[in-house]
Design an enzyme around this catalytic site. Structure first.
Site, PDB file in Angstrom:
ATOM      1  N   ASP B  33       1.007  -1.110   0.046  1.00 54.41           N
ATOM      2  CA  ASP B  33      -0.334   0.031  -0.072  1.00 54.41           C
ATOM      3  C   ASP B  33       0.834   0.911   0.554  1.00 54.41           C
ATOM      4  OD1 ASP B  33      -1.794  -1.400  -0.082  1.00 54.41           O
ATOM      5  OD2 ASP B  33      -2.589  -0.547   1.745  1.00 54.41           O
ATOM      6  N   LYS B  90      -7.826   1.238  -5.162  1.00 54.60           N
ATOM      7  CA  LYS B  90      -9.236   1.040  -4.554  1.00 54.60           C
ATOM      8  C   LYS B  90     -10.920   1.040  -5.595  1.00 54.60           C
ATOM      9  CE  LYS B  90      -6.812  -0.893  -0.745  1.00 54.60           C
ATOM     10  NZ  LYS B  90      -6.648  -2.237  -0.992  1.00 54.60           N
ATOM     11  N   ARG B 174      -6.992 -20.283   6.704  1.00 57.58           N
ATOM     12  CA  ARG B 174      -7.269 -20.948   6.735  1.00 57.58           C
ATOM     13  C   ARG B 174      -8.896 -22.231   6.713  1.00 57.58           C
ATOM     14  NH1 ARG B 174      -3.887 -24.245  10.263  1.00 57.58           N
ATOM     15  NH2 ARG B 174      -2.400 -22.788  11.827  1.00 57.58           N
ATOM     16  N   SER B 245      -0.858  -1.869   5.799  1.00 61.18           N
ATOM     17  CA  SER B 245       0.065  -0.328   6.757  1.00 61.18           C
ATOM     18  C   SER B 245       0.456  -0.972   7.137  1.00 61.18           C
ATOM     19  CB  SER B 245      -1.355   0.010   7.656  1.00 61.18           C
ATOM     20  OG  SER B 245      -2.818   0.058   7.569  1.00 61.18           O
TER      21      SER B 245
END
Lengths: 203, 303
Positions: B33, B90, B174, B245
């Site tokens: 990002d 985005k 998972r 971030s």
């Protein structure tokens, strides 16, 4: 006839796709992230991915230098897209690669992302010369943010073109393509490379 | 220029070979990002395979609140001009006009992202109408297959963005892995019910059952903040990682970014990951997902 051993440079990129194509073409396949893993290879594929990423990951372990040495000793090389960029003797728009070791050895001038952004990515069917049994039936070629081959040296043979531009070339024991033969089920270019790499073994 | 189709990577949706193929070229890499061209340059220098352009990183979206939208087109163009690697950007969930703008700007990939405020709480973007590829988030297999049906060429598990807490990323990868494994163990005549339960098209479910993996590349996102986090996701079978971030909210972005790139490539080598983890300074402070009140959990956006 013994089975050629082919490595796939596995720093980043379309590694599994090349490995599958090589297996289908009859090679014994391994991945390479360290210089020691080049031992005993008859050929090495440098896959598509980001050349800037690969050059940075290779630097601390001097992998590009090691590949160059092994190639000088006879290991064949096949570069697709980013792999071809790393093998080219001259790169235009190479600012992001400045200061990083590359493989070199292929007497061509390439331009990174020469075909444009992803919106300009395309597929096309093209005949490739020199394939096993001189099979010239068109090969589906997938071009993804592909590099343009601007010019080729006198020792370089152009084996495929698209709209009058070379897109696949061969120079001795080096094969290179702007496109991605590992993304389609037609493995003739991989078969060709396995034969090229194996030729030294059986000569 | 011709665009005749090759064998589509997903039989059931016809996503194009060039669009799923670009995601294949990003495998084994880190997508970072960035909010400015300077950050994009740092990311490219650190070895990112692509950058994600956005207005505020998720941690700041959380901190400042309000409606989060697509970035200013000038900012996105500035980033495209600055780096040679692919640029993603985005759009809000369901906001097909933001997507049209991003396509017009010639971004290389659009992320229809739950990190921004949704523009439509019912429908996602009909991604099959676009030439530019899309990546979409998913918390489970059914959600992933619905996005692929709509035309997504790449999936990222959602995790919980802007937290620096990797537990949700772990939960989602998972879950997806387990649901794929279950499909491969079913008899063929049980796949009809499986498709109904997953709320996904039968043809895609059958393809996943046969191949034992998603028909497109699967990255992990949402909470990856350290080289060890990235390596763990790769050991879980991810094709690559998104770091939001975690880089530019940390003390030493350039070094941390390079270390995460290295740990992603050598994900199975503890010696390299240990070396990469040394001396990186402060990681992002982070928030425990368990402490986040439910309305502030981004992963629950999208369906």
């Amino acid at each position: 006839m013994s089975t050629p051993r082919i490595g796939v440079l596995a720093l980043q990129g379309a590694v599994a796709e090349h490995a599958r194509a090589l297996q289908a073409a009859g090679a014994e396949v391994s991945t390479v992230r360290r210089p020691t893993e080049l031992q005993g290879l008859d050929g090495l594929i440098v896959p598509g991915g980001e050349s800037t990423t690969m050059a940075r990951l290779a630097a601390p372990v001097h992998l590009m230098e090691a590949i160059r040495e092994r190639h000088a000793e006879g290991m064949a090389m096949f570069g697709t897209c980013a792999g071809m960029i790393l093998m080219a003797d001259q790169i235009l728009d190479a600012e992001a690669l400045t200061g990083f070791e590359r493989i070199g050895g292929l007497d061509v001038v390439v331009r990174r992302n020469g075909y444009g952004s992803q919106l300009d990515s395309f597929t096309g069917a093209l005949p490739v010369s020199g394939l096993p049994e001189d099979d010239l039936s068109p090969l589906q070629a997938v071009f993804i943010r592909a590099p343009v081959i601007e010019s080729v040296g006198s020792a370089v043979e152009v084996i495929a073109s698209w709209q009058d531009r070379p897109v696949a070339v061969r120079q001795g024991r080096v094969l290179a393509a702007s496109f991605h033969p590992e993304l389609t089920p037609d493995h003739r270019l991989h078969q060709h490379f396995v034969q090229l790499a194996g030729a030294r073994l059986n000569s | 220029m011709t665009t005749e189709a090759t064998t589509p990577a997903t039989e059931a949706t016809g996503a194009t070979a060039v669009n799923t193929g670009l995601a294949q070229m990003l495998k084994g890499g880190v997508i970072m990002d960035v909010v400015t061209p300077e950050q994009a340059r740092i990311a490219e220098e650190a070895g990112a395979v692509a950058v994600m352009a956005l207005e505020r990183v998720p941690a700041d979206i959380r901190a400042t609140g309000g409606v989060a939208r697509m970035s200013d087109p000038d900012l996105i163009s500035g980033i495209i001009e600055t780096v040679s690697i692919p640029v993603m950007a985005k759009a809000r969930i369901g906001h097909f006009v933001e997507a049209q703008i991003l396509e017009h700007l010639k971004v290389d990939y659009i992320d229809e992202s739950e990190v921004l405020s949704p523009a439509d709480y019912v429908h996602h973007i009909d991604k099959s109408k676009f030439k530019v590829p899309f990546v979409c988030g998913a918390t489970n297999l059914g959600e992933a297959l619905r996005r692929i049906t709509e035309g997504a060429s790449m999936i990222r598990s959602k995790g919980e963005a802007g937290t620096g807490d990797v537990s949700e990323a772990m939960k989602h990868i998972r879950t997806i892995n387990a649901e794929i494994a279950r499909l491969t163990s079913l008899a063929e005549d049980e796949l009809y019910l499986a498709a109904k339960d997953l709320q996904a098209p039968y043809a895609l479910v059958k393809q996943v059952a046969r191949e034992g993996r998603l028909p497109v590349v699967l990255f992990v996102a949402g909470g990856v903040a350290t080289p060890a986090d990235a390596a763990m996701m790769m050991q879980m079978g991810a094709d690559g990682v998104f770091v939001g971030s975690g880089i530019f909210k940390a003390g030493n972005p350039a070094e941390r970014a390079a270390a995460i790139v290295k740990a992603t490539t050598y994900f199975d080598d503890p010696a390299v990951i240990t070396e990469a983890s040394k001396g990186l300074g402060e990681a992002m402070v982070g928030i425990n997902v368990a402490d986040l009140p439910a309305p502030h959990r981004l992963a629950e956006r999208g369906w």
